[in-house]
Each structure stands twice: as structure tokens, then as C-alpha cells.
Design a protein around this motif. Sequence first.
Motif, PDB file in Angstrom:
ATOM      1  N   UNK A 219    -132.630  58.091 -31.359  1.00  0.00           N
ATOM      2  CA  UNK A 219    -133.160  58.303 -32.706  1.00  0.00           C
ATOM      3  C   UNK A 219    -134.590  58.825 -32.651  1.00  0.00           C
ATOM      4  N   UNK A 220    -135.399  58.279 -31.759  1.00  0.00           N
ATOM      5  CA  UNK A 220    -136.781  58.761 -31.599  1.00  0.00           C
ATOM      6  C   UNK A 220    -136.793  60.238 -31.190  1.00  0.00           C
ATOM      7  N   UNK A 221    -135.932  60.602 -30.257  1.00  0.00           N
ATOM      8  CA  UNK A 221    -135.864  61.987 -29.792  1.00  0.00           C
ATOM      9  C   UNK A 221    -135.414  62.922 -30.923  1.00  0.00           C
ATOM     10  N   UNK A 222    -134.491  62.456 -31.754  1.00  0.00           N
ATOM     11  CA  UNK A 222    -134.012  63.277 -32.876  1.00  0.00           C
ATOM     12  C   UNK A 222    -135.105  63.472 -33.915  1.00  0.00           C
ATOM     13  N   UNK A 223    -135.814  62.419 -34.242  1.00  0.00           N
ATOM     14  CA  UNK A 223    -136.910  62.536 -35.203  1.00  0.00           C
ATOM     15  C   UNK A 223    -137.977  63.510 -34.704  1.00  0.00           C
ATOM     16  N   UNK A 224    -138.247  63.491 -33.411  1.00  0.00           N
ATOM     17  CA  UNK A 224    -139.214  64.413 -32.814  1.00  0.00           C
ATOM     18  C   UNK A 224    -138.777  65.862 -33.016  1.00  0.00           C
ATOM     19  N   UNK A 225    -137.456  66.079 -33.086  1.00  0.00           N
ATOM     20  CA  UNK A 225    -136.907  67.423 -33.273  1.00  0.00           C
ATOM     21  C   UNK A 225    -136.566  67.713 -34.736  1.00  0.00           C
ATOM     22  N   UNK A 226    -137.028  66.862 -35.653  1.00  0.00           N
ATOM     23  CA  UNK A 226    -136.800  67.028 -37.097  1.00  0.00           C
ATOM     24  C   UNK A 226    -135.309  66.966 -37.461  1.00  0.00           C
ATOM     25  N   UNK A 227    -134.561  66.124 -36.761  1.00  0.00           N
ATOM     26  CA  UNK A 227    -133.156  65.866 -37.077  1.00  0.00           C
ATOM     27  C   UNK A 227    -133.089  64.500 -37.759  1.00  0.00           C
ATOM     28  N   UNK A 228    -132.583  64.473 -38.995  1.00  0.00           N
ATOM     29  CA  UNK A 228    -132.600  63.227 -39.773  1.00  0.00           C
ATOM     30  C   UNK A 228    -131.209  62.651 -40.035  1.00  0.00           C
ATOM     31  N   UNK A 229    -130.177  63.450 -39.875  1.00  0.00           N
ATOM     32  CA  UNK A 229    -128.806  62.955 -40.070  1.00  0.00           C
ATOM     33  C   UNK A 229    -128.210  62.613 -38.710  1.00  0.00           C
ATOM     34  N   UNK A 230    -127.995  61.321 -38.472  1.00  0.00           N
ATOM     35  CA  UNK A 230    -127.358  60.865 -37.236  1.00  0.00           C
ATOM     36  C   UNK A 230    -126.033  60.193 -37.602  1.00  0.00           C
ATOM     37  N   UNK A 231    -125.000  60.532 -36.857  1.00  0.00           N
ATOM     38  CA  UNK A 231    -123.703  59.901 -37.122  1.00  0.00           C
ATOM     39  C   UNK A 231    -122.991  59.681 -35.790  1.00  0.00           C
ATOM     40  N   UNK A 232    -121.958  58.868 -35.829  1.00  0.00           N
ATOM     41  CA  UNK A 232    -121.166  58.638 -34.631  1.00  0.00           C
ATOM     42  C   UNK A 232    -119.710  58.479 -35.006  1.00  0.00           C
ATOM     43  N   UNK A 233    -118.845  58.713 -34.033  1.00  0.00           N
ATOM     44  CA  UNK A 233    -117.407  58.507 -34.185  1.00  0.00           C
ATOM     45  C   UNK A 233    -117.021  57.504 -33.108  1.00  0.00           C
ATOM     46  N   UNK A 257    -107.535  58.736 -38.206  1.00  0.00           N
ATOM     47  CA  UNK A 257    -106.323  58.183 -37.599  1.00  0.00           C
ATOM     48  C   UNK A 257    -105.892  58.991 -36.382  1.00  0.00           C
ATOM     49  N   UNK A 258    -105.519  58.264 -35.316  1.00  0.00           N
ATOM     50  CA  UNK A 258    -104.998  58.896 -34.098  1.00  0.00           C
ATOM     51  C   UNK A 258    -105.777  60.168 -33.767  1.00  0.00           C
ATOM     52  N   UNK A 259    -107.071  60.007 -33.616  1.00  0.00           N
ATOM     53  CA  UNK A 259    -107.950  61.172 -33.551  1.00  0.00           C
ATOM     54  C   UNK A 259    -108.033  61.804 -32.161  1.00  0.00           C
ATOM     55  N   UNK A 260    -108.078  60.967 -31.115  1.00  0.00           N
ATOM     56  CA  UNK A 260    -108.258  61.535 -29.776  1.00  0.00           C
ATOM     57  C   UNK A 260    -107.838  60.523 -28.716  1.00  0.00           C
ATOM     58  N   UNK A 261    -107.601  61.036 -27.521  1.00  0.00           N
ATOM     59  CA  UNK A 261    -107.295  60.178 -26.377  1.00  0.00           C
ATOM     60  C   UNK A 261    -108.607  59.692 -25.773  1.00  0.00           C
ATOM     61  N   UNK A 262    -108.736  58.373 -25.682  1.00  0.00           N
ATOM     62  CA  UNK A 262    -109.954  57.788 -25.146  1.00  0.00           C
ATOM     63  C   UNK A 262    -109.613  56.424 -24.558  1.00  0.00           C
ATOM     64  N   UNK A 263    -110.294  56.080 -23.502  1.00  0.00           N
ATOM     65  CA  UNK A 263    -110.100  54.804 -22.803  1.00  0.00           C
ATOM     66  C   UNK A 263    -108.737  54.797 -22.110  1.00  0.00           C
ATOM     67  N   UNK A 264    -107.641  54.470 -22.819  1.00  0.00           N
ATOM     68  CA  UNK A 264    -106.330  54.477 -22.152  1.00  0.00           C
ATOM     69  C   UNK A 264    -105.198  54.960 -23.042  1.00  0.00           C
ATOM     70  N   UNK A 265    -105.524  55.478 -24.262  1.00  0.00           N
ATOM     71  CA  UNK A 265    -104.474  55.902 -25.190  1.00  0.00           C
ATOM     72  C   UNK A 265    -105.100  56.701 -26.334  1.00  0.00           C
ATOM     73  N   UNK A 266    -104.269  57.225 -27.222  1.00  0.00           N
ATOM     74  CA  UNK A 266    -104.793  57.874 -28.419  1.00  0.00           C
ATOM     75  C   UNK A 266    -105.259  56.786 -29.382  1.00  0.00           C
ATOM     76  N   UNK A 267    -106.435  57.001 -30.015  1.00  0.00           N
ATOM     77  CA  UNK A 267    -107.025  55.931 -30.821  1.00  0.00           C
ATOM     78  C   UNK A 267    -107.574  56.437 -32.146  1.00  0.00           C
ATOM     79  N   UNK A 268    -107.648  55.500 -33.111  1.00  0.00           N
ATOM     80  CA  UNK A 268    -108.351  55.726 -34.372  1.00  0.00           C
ATOM     81  C   UNK A 268    -109.846  55.611 -34.115  1.00  0.00           C
ATOM     82  N   UNK A 269    -110.630  56.368 -34.896  1.00  0.00           N
ATOM     83  CA  UNK A 269    -112.081  56.382 -34.692  1.00  0.00           C
ATOM     84  C   UNK A 269    -112.788  56.132 -36.023  1.00  0.00           C
ATOM     85  N   UNK A 270    -113.799  55.257 -35.999  1.00  0.00           N
ATOM     86  CA  UNK A 270    -114.596  54.952 -37.190  1.00  0.00           C
ATOM     87  C   UNK A 270    -115.816  55.867 -37.276  1.00  0.00           C
ATOM     88  N   UNK A 271    -116.128  56.294 -38.495  1.00  0.00           N
ATOM     89  CA  UNK A 271    -117.322  57.094 -38.757  1.00  0.00           C
ATOM     90  C   UNK A 271    -118.458  56.191 -39.232  1.00  0.00           C
TER      91      UNK A 271
END
Length: 278
Positions: A219-233, A257-271
Motif C-alpha cells: 500500500x505504501x508503494x502504491x501511494x508513492x506511485x499515486x495509485x489509490x484503488x487497491x483490490x484483491x481476488x 464462481x469457479x473462477x480459476x485453478x488454484x492450490x489444488x482445484x478450481x475455486x471461487x474467489x472473493x473480491x
Amino acid sequence: MQKYELIKQKKFAASVYRDGVNKRIRVDDLQGNLHFFLTHLNNDSQFDNYEKLIIKARESQFMTLIERGFVHEGVINHYFNGDRVHFMSRFMKEERRTSSYWSQEDDLLSSVHKLGVYPSFMDSDDSILVAGTGQAEELSSLYKEVFKLYPVPLHDPRYIKDAMKNGTIFVCIRKNEQIISAASAEINFQYKNAELTDCATLPLYRKGGFMKNLIARLEEELLYRDIYCAYTIARALSYGMNAVFHQLGYEYRGRLANNCYIFDKIEDMNLWEKDLGQ
């Protein structure tokens, strides 16, 4: 096979990510005539090879996609230079639409929301390194150990080096002469947002608060670059990662729903989203 392409025709232009590994097409930006683009895609001979179509839609495109049978899966309020993006999806196969873990993920999310919001903390013996290409081999080794499957080829140090050259920031923590935890921020310089991703900690060092500190440093690095919208999946089945983002002040914005293969199977991802300017 994974590749980006810019499709330009007389009445539309679209940035499209064809993701053969996860059997999905993701449209990162679409301008112009939406109907012409959907017709173009439906006529694409390769379209039948995919199971999910995701369009990152602007506010003006939302109702048209609803009318065309798309499902609204989530939203990021400040994605397009401060304007909202809607994650709109069409499922080409019934099994791709149906999640086996939805109720379990709802319960997990309810538990996460009961937690308080806490700042990160930094152990005096730890230091966070903004990684360079010289750490690509070590980072790939970390990701190989943590993830059997991952949506992008982080097991390949060449991929990590290319990501760094294109503006992705990797941060990591080193203990006992090895990288034990890492995360990254993939910056979209055109629209002034960043996806926080590639979060991994070796099993021996989990529950040590390392990821909170890494995210705070990003977050500190993003603010230094004037990036204010941070999100994750984040993996909807991961209590730890969802708890980290909630406790750092990120707000839940939906589930893919069923967004991508990760860890050991296809999984749902939260925003999850955070306005770093607040």
C-alpha cells in the motif's frame, strides 16, 4: 495457453485475455458497441473451448449485459480512474456455474466479518524487501512450495521477471537465508488501480502476521506511485487471507464462481477493495 490480445474493429475495441489453463476469457476493457463485440465473440471458432466469459464492464454497459443473460458477480468502486467496474459473467457449462462450496464460503465470510479491523505490525527482527529480478528464482521456489496449482505461471522465474519489468511490485520477507513470505501488486497504470495478489507464506511461518505487513508495505508503494484503488481476488475458502484483508480495512465486493485453478482445484474467489486515499 494464456495470451492477451487487442481486438479492434470498426465499432469496438477490446482488451481480451484468453486463458486456456483456466478455460475462461476475460475482457479487461471494452469500448464501443457492446452488441457488435458479443456477436464477434460468438462467431469466434475458438469460443467453444472456454467455459466462462468475464467482462469487466463500465456502469453504462451493466444493464445491456444483464439483458444479454450475464450474471453480476461483483464490483470494484474505483477501478476505472475512480469509476466503478462490474464483474459480469456468462457460464457456458452448467458445472462451471455451480459451486460445491458456496454455503461453506458464506459461513467463512460471516466469521471473517466478526473480526475487528487492526493495523499491521512489524517484528523488529524482520525486514521487508522490495524484490528485484535477482530474487526471481527464490520467489519462484517459494511459489512452487506453496501452490501446486496457480492461475499464472509463477513457478517460472522468467514470468516473474517479465511481470517486474511491466511494473508489478513484489515484496518479500526473508528469514534463515530464504524468502518465507511474499506478495505482489499488479498495477494498471492506465486506470490507476492495482490488484494485490501472489500472496504466499511457507507453512512453517504462517500465523505470524507476515502477510499483513507485506500488504501494508505494498500500500505504501502504491501511494508513492499515486495509485489509490487497491483490490484483491482471494480464495473464498481461505479464512486466513480473507481475514487479512478484512482486518486491514478492505471491503467485501462479491464472489467469482469457479473462477480459476488454484492450490489444488478450481475455486471461487472473493473480491475485496480498499480506497487508499481515505
